[in-house]
Scaffold this motif. Structure first.
Motif, PDB file in Angstrom:
ATOM      1  N   LYS A 187     -53.935   5.922  40.652  1.00 34.60           N
ATOM      2  CA  LYS A 187     -53.333   5.622  41.949  1.00 34.60           C
ATOM      3  C   LYS A 187     -51.838   5.346  41.826  1.00 34.60           C
ATOM      4  N   GLN A 188     -51.456   4.549  40.838  1.00 37.56           N
ATOM      5  CA  GLN A 188     -50.048   4.202  40.677  1.00 37.56           C
ATOM      6  C   GLN A 188     -49.205   5.431  40.357  1.00 37.56           C
ATOM      7  N   GLU A 189     -49.773   6.342  39.608  1.00 41.15           N
ATOM      8  CA  GLU A 189     -49.070   7.583  39.275  1.00 41.15           C
ATOM      9  C   GLU A 189     -48.768   8.380  40.548  1.00 41.15           C
ATOM     10  N   PHE A 190     -49.747   8.448  41.446  1.00 46.21           N
ATOM     11  CA  PHE A 190     -49.545   9.168  42.696  1.00 46.21           C
ATOM     12  C   PHE A 190     -48.535   8.448  43.584  1.00 46.21           C
ATOM     13  N   ILE A 191     -48.609   7.125  43.637  1.00 49.15           N
ATOM     14  CA  ILE A 191     -47.640   6.359  44.434  1.00 49.15           C
ATOM     15  C   ILE A 191     -46.231   6.604  43.907  1.00 49.15           C
ATOM     16  N   ASP A 192     -46.064   6.627  42.582  1.00 45.19           N
ATOM     17  CA  ASP A 192     -44.749   6.889  41.984  1.00 45.19           C
ATOM     18  C   ASP A 192     -44.226   8.271  42.373  1.00 45.19           C
TER      19      ASP A 192
END
Length: 178
Positions: free
Chosen positions: A145-150
């Motif tokens: 999820k954090q990768e996509f948010i970044d």
């Protein structure tokens, strides 16, 4: 998880969604919604594929792996999209488009993968350099999820500055280890 996100059911609706947003990034996942197995648990899905392998006596594991990927990829991507939608709502909006229901963009954007994510800002397609050679879209499932948010944040910041091509925060050229 695709039922948690808004769907666009026509080419006109897709165009209007892209045109209507003035300040937020429009993230569109093009893919298949009709695949019932996309909504099942991963355990059930793996069990079904293994049963399929046993009954069909498929000897090529690569074929089985490709079938499993084709079924799980939209589900995985939809889980990530649904889980980050609330987090990124201030600067991005996410829509889903079923490419069998809305085939208008299949040729224009070369939408042949089970799941494809594209970005638009102020009626302009924003390309992203992920290191894969295809700067138009993300055509694999991101599990983090954090990768996509970044990625979404990077695309938004670049698009606000008027850039049509944005460099991703992570290089995906070695995503597949051969």
């Amino acid at each position: 998880m695709s039922y948690l996100l808004p769907h666009l059911h026509s080419g006109w609706a897709v165009d209007q969604a892209i045109l209507a947003e003035e300040e937020r990034l429009v993230v569109i996942r093009f893919g298949h919604d009709w695949d019932e197995t996309c909504m099942q648990n991963q355990q059930i899905l793996v069990a079904d594929v293994l049963v399929y392998v046993v009954f069909c006596k498929v000897r090529s594991f690569a074929y089985v792996e490709s079938q499993l990927l084709e079924v799980t990829m939209p589900r995985l991507m939809d889980e990530v999209l649904a889980s980050v939608a609330e987090t990124i709502k201030n600067f991005a909006v996410i829509y889903l488009v079923d490419i069998t229901e809305v085939p208008d963009f299949n040729t224009m954007y070369e939408l042949y993968d089970p799941s494809t994510v594209m970005f638009f800002f102020r009626n302009k397609h924003i390309m992203i350099d992920l290191g894969t050679g295809n700067n138009n879209k993300i055509n694999w499932a991101l599990k983090d999820k954090q990768e996509f948010i970044d990625i979404v944040e990077t695309v938004y910041r670049g698009a606000r500055k008027g850039r049509g091509l944005v460099i991703a925060p992570k290089d995906y050229s070695t995503k597949y280890r051969y």
